[in-house]
Design an enzyme around this catalytic site. Structure first.
Site, PDB file in Angstrom:
ATOM      1  N   TRP A  21       0.840  -1.197   0.000  1.00 50.90           N
ATOM      2  CA  TRP A  21       0.000   0.000   0.000  1.00 50.90           C
ATOM      3  C   TRP A  21       0.880   1.253   0.000  1.00 50.90           C
ATOM      4  CZ3 TRP A  21      -1.980   2.969   4.673  1.00 50.90           C
ATOM      5  CH2 TRP A  21      -2.902   3.951   4.283  1.00 50.90           C
ATOM      6  N   ASP A  49       1.544  -8.654   1.136  1.00 53.95           N
ATOM      7  CA  ASP A  49       0.155  -8.258   0.910  1.00 53.95           C
ATOM      8  C   ASP A  49       0.047  -7.218  -0.199  1.00 53.95           C
ATOM      9  OD1 ASP A  49      -2.714  -8.202   1.911  1.00 53.95           O
ATOM     10  OD2 ASP A  49      -2.179  -6.088   2.109  1.00 53.95           O
ATOM     11  N   TYR A  54      -4.203  -0.899  -5.427  1.00 49.81           N
ATOM     12  CA  TYR A  54      -2.956  -0.208  -5.105  1.00 49.81           C
ATOM     13  C   TYR A  54      -2.262   0.258  -6.384  1.00 49.81           C
ATOM     14  CZ  TYR A  54      -3.387  -2.131  -0.350  1.00 49.81           C
ATOM     15  OH  TYR A  54      -3.818  -2.463   0.913  1.00 49.81           O
ATOM     16  N   SER A 152     -11.647  -7.517   4.823  1.00 46.39           N
ATOM     17  CA  SER A 152     -10.877  -6.364   5.288  1.00 46.39           C
ATOM     18  C   SER A 152     -11.832  -5.222   5.590  1.00 46.39           C
ATOM     19  CB  SER A 152      -9.854  -5.933   4.236  1.00 46.39           C
ATOM     20  OG  SER A 152      -9.109  -4.816   4.684  1.00 46.39           O
ATOM     21  N   SER A 208      -1.312  -0.748   9.256  1.00 46.76           N
ATOM     22  CA  SER A 208      -1.030   0.575   9.821  1.00 46.76           C
ATOM     23  C   SER A 208      -0.617   0.529  11.289  1.00 46.76           C
ATOM     24  CB  SER A 208      -2.231   1.516   9.650  1.00 46.76           C
ATOM     25  OG  SER A 208      -1.841   2.874   9.774  1.00 46.76           O
ATOM     26  N   PRO A 209       0.374  -0.304  11.650  1.00 40.70           N
ATOM     27  CA  PRO A 209       0.823  -0.359  13.047  1.00 40.70           C
ATOM     28  C   PRO A 209       1.432   0.954  13.520  1.00 40.70           C
ATOM     29  CG  PRO A 209       2.385  -1.503  11.627  1.00 40.70           C
ATOM     30  CD  PRO A 209       1.168  -1.195  10.785  1.00 40.70           C
ATOM     31  N   ARG A 229       5.098   9.772   3.565  1.00 41.54           N
ATOM     32  CA  ARG A 229       3.784   9.496   2.980  1.00 41.54           C
ATOM     33  C   ARG A 229       2.894  10.730   2.981  1.00 41.54           C
ATOM     34  NH1 ARG A 229       0.928   4.292   5.321  1.00 41.54           N
ATOM     35  NH2 ARG A 229       2.760   3.473   4.262  1.00 41.54           N
ATOM     36  N   GLU A 294      15.084  -1.899  10.687  1.00 38.06           N
ATOM     37  CA  GLU A 294      14.691  -1.369  11.993  1.00 38.06           C
ATOM     38  C   GLU A 294      13.336  -1.915  12.429  1.00 38.06           C
ATOM     39  OE1 GLU A 294      16.571   0.516  14.141  1.00 38.06           O
ATOM     40  OE2 GLU A 294      18.072  -0.120  12.674  1.00 38.06           O
TER      41      GLU A 294
END
Length: 328
Positions: A21, A49, A54, A152, A208-209, A229, A294
């Site tokens: 995404w 995913d 997208y 979803s 979207s963590p 973004r 990271e």
């Protein structure tokens, strides 16, 4: 890397995964995508995913080409895509049998794959009977185009209805839901979906963590990095909604907790999501290899999330949902 069963299925997915995404086709080309995907594989990621919408399908093309160029065995990875927004025609969107079958064929062509492991209904479709959608998802499974199906951004009621139809017809129900889940968005995962985990064995692949990057701590009021973004034209409205004073205050309040643990704020936020036992995989996104490296270190942070640390986090974010009362 740890691997978990996707819900009650036998499919094993990496605890952290990678999603296309915003990145593929919007910010990244094939060469850059190859480097990112290989960095993920080097870290043990096996789940990737995507979605037909997208970059208007370009994200699927880039992912498929990158995987081919890297010479990966298809059986070594788990690939998912999502269907709902396919094009401008009246039958190019939604969850009708026509769009599910034709949409998935289009996705497979762009990915240059014979099948996806998981196909999701990207949103609920109020204009199509649930039975038609359930039957169509089973059709693509029966014809080898997908192995499992999921949802979803569906509600618990909608998922329950799909399972009721599937059970009545002796068909396969949705094994996984893909909701947003982070320290600021918790209601569905921690409250609304609670009965579904035990009743249907529902798995979660959460997105979207980092709350679209807000939980990296890199954003301040009026300060948006040019390569982020929120600097993209299509995400200006999201930036305005996300970068509010209360949210930024909470982000600043989390920074000392991360510092005490010797980790980055992003690692703390991802680890917090992954530590939820009902989450099968946390979908991460990155545009740089060092971000992936990271992010993957978040797995080492999970053991540091003691009850005392979690209490400190809760005191700052104050976002824990109240449990829904049961009147049954």
């Amino acid at each position: 890397m740890q691997y978990k069963n996707l819900g009650r299925s036998g499919l094993r997915v990496s605890q952290l995964s990678y999603g296309a995404w915003v990145t593929f086709g919007n910010q990244l080309d094939v060469k850059e995508a190859k480097a990112l995907l290989q960095a993920c594989r080097d870290a043990g990621v096996n789940f990737f995913d995507n979605a037909e919408v997208y970059a208007n399908g370009r994200a699927e093309e880039i992912m498929g080409q990158a995987m081919r160029d890297l010479g990966w065995r298809r059986s070594d990875v788990v690939v998912s895509t999502k269907l709902f927004w396919g094009g401008q025609g009246p039958n190019d969107k939604g969850l009708s049998r026509k769009h599910i079958v034709e949409g998935l064929r289009g996705s497979l062509k762009r990915l240059d794959m014979d099948y996806v492991d998981v196909v999701y209904c990207h949103r609920p479709d109020a204009t199509t009977p649930v039975e038609e959608t359930v039957r169509a998802m089973n059709w693509v499974i029966d014809h080898g185009m997908a192995f499992y199906w999921g949802t979803s951004e569906w509600s618990a009621q909608q998922i329950t209805e799909a399972w009721s139809v599937a059970n009545r017809l002796d068909l396969v129900g949705p094994i996984v839901e893909q909701p947003e889940y982070n320290l600021f968005s918790r209601h569905k995962v921690e409250s609304e979906f609670l009965p579904l985990y035990s009743t249907y064995g529902l798995g979660l692949t959460t997105w979207s963590p980092l709350a679209s990057g807000v939980l990296t701590g890199k954003y301040a009021k009026g300060n948006i990095p040019a390569d982020s973004r929120f600097a993209l034209e299509n995400y200006k409205n999201l930036a305005n909604r996300s970068l509010v004073d209360d949210t930024l205050r909470k982000v600043n309040g989390l920074k000392p907790i991360a510092s005490e643990l010797g980790v980055s704020l992003a690692q703390l936020a991802i680890a917090w999501c992954a530590s939820n036992p009902n989450v099968s995989s946390v979908i991460t996104g990155a545009t740089k290899e060092n971000q992936i490296v990271e992010n993957m270190k978040a797995l080492d942070v999970i053991p540091l999330l003691t009850p005392e640390v979690v209490d400190k986090i809760e005191a700052v974010v104050q976002s824990k949902p109240k449990r829904t009362e049961s009147y049954r």
